[in-house]
Design an enzyme around this catalytic site. Sequence first.
Site, PDB file in Angstrom:
ATOM      1  CB  CYS A 287       1.820  -9.745  10.787  1.00  0.00           C
ATOM      2  SG  CYS A 287       1.056 -10.344   9.264  1.00  0.00           S
TER       3      CYS A 287
ATOM      4  CG  HIS B 221       0.266 -15.372  10.245  1.00  0.00           C
ATOM      5  ND1 HIS B 221      -0.509 -15.535   9.133  1.00  0.00           N
ATOM      6  CD2 HIS B 221       0.446 -14.027  10.354  1.00  0.00           C
ATOM      7  CE1 HIS B 221      -0.789 -14.358   8.595  1.00  0.00           C
ATOM      8  NE2 HIS B 221      -0.228 -13.425   9.324  1.00  0.00           N
TER       9      HIS B 221
HETATM   10  P1  NAD Z   1      -7.844  -2.595   6.331  1.00  0.00           P
HETATM   11  O1  NAD Z   1      -8.514  -2.803   5.025  1.00  0.00           O
HETATM   12  O2  NAD Z   1      -8.365  -3.281   7.552  1.00  0.00           O
HETATM   13  O3  NAD Z   1      -7.819  -1.042   6.666  1.00  0.00           O
HETATM   14  C1  NAD Z   1      -7.472  -0.066   5.718  1.00  0.00           C
HETATM   15  C2  NAD Z   1      -8.198   1.232   6.040  1.00  0.00           C
HETATM   16  O4  NAD Z   1      -7.816   2.220   5.099  1.00  0.00           O
HETATM   17  C3  NAD Z   1      -9.707   1.097   5.959  1.00  0.00           C
HETATM   18  O5  NAD Z   1     -10.259   1.764   7.069  1.00  0.00           O
HETATM   19  C4  NAD Z   1     -10.087   1.844   4.678  1.00  0.00           C
HETATM   20  O6  NAD Z   1     -11.349   2.462   4.806  1.00  0.00           O
HETATM   21  C5  NAD Z   1      -8.992   2.881   4.607  1.00  0.00           C
HETATM   22  N1  NAD Z   1      -8.676   3.345   3.245  1.00  0.00           N
HETATM   23  C6  NAD Z   1      -8.823   2.708   2.089  1.00  0.00           C
HETATM   24  N2  NAD Z   1      -8.371   3.481   1.064  1.00  0.00           N
HETATM   25  C7  NAD Z   1      -7.935   4.625   1.624  1.00  0.00           C
HETATM   26  C8  NAD Z   1      -7.370   5.820   1.109  1.00  0.00           C
HETATM   27  N3  NAD Z   1      -7.160   5.989  -0.201  1.00  0.00           N
HETATM   28  N4  NAD Z   1      -7.043   6.818   1.984  1.00  0.00           N
HETATM   29  C9  NAD Z   1      -7.262   6.664   3.322  1.00  0.00           C
HETATM   30  N5  NAD Z   1      -7.783   5.544   3.859  1.00  0.00           N
HETATM   31  C10 NAD Z   1      -8.120   4.543   3.017  1.00  0.00           C
HETATM   32  O7  NAD Z   1      -6.303  -2.945   6.101  1.00  0.00           O
HETATM   33  P2  NAD Z   1      -5.251  -3.444   7.188  1.00  0.00           P
HETATM   34  O8  NAD Z   1      -5.384  -4.915   7.360  1.00  0.00           O
HETATM   35  O9  NAD Z   1      -5.318  -2.563   8.400  1.00  0.00           O
HETATM   36  O10 NAD Z   1      -3.903  -3.224   6.401  1.00  0.00           O
HETATM   37  C11 NAD Z   1      -3.256  -1.965   6.349  1.00  0.00           C
HETATM   38  C12 NAD Z   1      -1.788  -2.163   6.039  1.00  0.00           C
HETATM   39  O11 NAD Z   1      -1.188  -2.917   7.102  1.00  0.00           O
HETATM   40  C13 NAD Z   1      -1.488  -2.970   4.758  1.00  0.00           C
HETATM   41  O12 NAD Z   1      -0.275  -2.496   4.205  1.00  0.00           O
HETATM   42  C14 NAD Z   1      -1.289  -4.372   5.288  1.00  0.00           C
HETATM   43  O13 NAD Z   1      -0.512  -5.174   4.422  1.00  0.00           O
HETATM   44  C15 NAD Z   1      -0.566  -4.092   6.580  1.00  0.00           C
HETATM   45  N6  NAD Z   1      -0.670  -5.147   7.593  1.00  0.00           N
HETATM   46  C16 NAD Z   1      -1.844  -5.803   7.806  1.00  0.00           C
HETATM   47  C17 NAD Z   1      -1.901  -6.812   8.749  1.00  0.00           C
HETATM   48  C18 NAD Z   1      -3.154  -7.575   9.005  1.00  0.00           C
HETATM   49  O14 NAD Z   1      -3.089  -8.678   9.494  1.00  0.00           O
HETATM   50  N7  NAD Z   1      -4.314  -7.058   8.713  1.00  0.00           N
HETATM   51  C19 NAD Z   1      -0.767  -7.134   9.502  1.00  0.00           C
HETATM   52  C20 NAD Z   1       0.415  -6.405   9.299  1.00  0.00           C
HETATM   53  C21 NAD Z   1       0.449  -5.425   8.328  1.00  0.00           C
END
Ligand code: NAD
Length: 340
Positions: A138, A218
């Site tokens: 992000c 942010h």
């Molecule tokens: P999150 O924890 O909200 O969601 C992750 C999901 O994956 C959950 O539903 C979990 O149950 C599932 N999960 C966990 N282990 C798994 C597996 N082995 N197989 C399949 N599903 C599985 O995480 P998020 O915040 O959505 O982040 C996901 C990615 O996006 C990360 O790489 C993060 O760095 C990136 N990201 C996050 C944000 C943010 O602000 N949250 C912003 C940009 C990028």
Amino acid sequence: MKVAINGFGTIGKRIADAVSKQPDMEVIGVSKTRPNYEALVAIEKGYKLYVPKDKIKKFEEHGFEVRGSIEELINIADIVIDATPAGVGAKNKNLYIKFNKPAIFQGGEKSKVADISFNAMCNYEKAIGKRYVRVVSCNTTGLLRIISILEKAFGVKRVFATIIRRGADPKEIKKGPINAIVLDPPHIPSHHALDVQSVLPHIPISTVALAVPTTLMHIHVVRIELSKEVNEKDIVDILEKSPRILLVEAEKYGVKSTAELIEWARDLGRSRYDIPELIVWMDTISVTDGKIVTLIQGVHQESIVIPDNIDAIRAILKIATRAIDSMRITDESLGLKRWW
Ligand code: NAD
């Protein structure tokens, strides 16, 4: 095109909803590893639920209708969006290789997980036909949007940015800080500078990051030295026409904080109060010595990367060969700022 969403959390559920709004792709299923409220949301929104093979029974005991295993979901997809927690995506890559499926990873993964780190406004064309693409984080997406626009219009000599990071997402109960300002990381540059260079390698950039006790957005204080002399109006004019950037007038409309921005998004009825556009506070744009631009911008961390994920699908599957064509379909379908 059949899109599978592996990981239905903060990012995955938003990508699923965004894919559902596109005319040229559909969600064929989403995966969950825990039978929690987000799994319930998936079912209630009509998404087919796939779970790890050894957890099918557990989900069924919780009353969920499970369509199959994650492997079965991947097998029937044209492309997989991996939105699992940082580091899990890299482990999942073997699965995508095994089933011979292209995949999109998120910014929590290291850049080496993919053939290319991606931002639609910077390098869409380079991702066309690639097998593995990583949509950057992000904060990096916010930096890349402003840098790439000013680079195309005026040339960029160097960038310095201070990143004030939200401590956690709204749903997270185990992250902080609760009462501190944290050097995050305690060295300079923070990884964001390197991440910007994973997409725009020629940009000299340094970044500093601090985490604070808030969940909404942010904030970046960005200083960009340009190659050409400009004034404030030149910057406003270029940003006004640019995709995925919203100029906000802090004084005129009383929007001087992330709280008021989010309230604005709530009042407009934006889904989940999302702001996928980069916010630039117009009042803060200042030019010194003719070529140094300083401004303050806001990044809604939960949603800014969603349009880029949709564009990455079109690039990988060669649905659109020009960034502008994909971005227009994406932005129109998601109801983002009109720039076309
Ligand atoms: P999150 O924890 O909200 O969601 C992750 C999901 O994956 C959950 O539903 C979990 O149950 C599932 N999960 C966990 N282990 C798994 C597996 N082995 N197989 C399949 N599903 C599985 O995480 P998020 O915040 O959505 O982040 C996901 C990615 O996006 C990360 O790489 C993060 O760095 C990136 N990201 C996050 C944000 C943010 O602000 N949250 C912003 C940009 C990028």
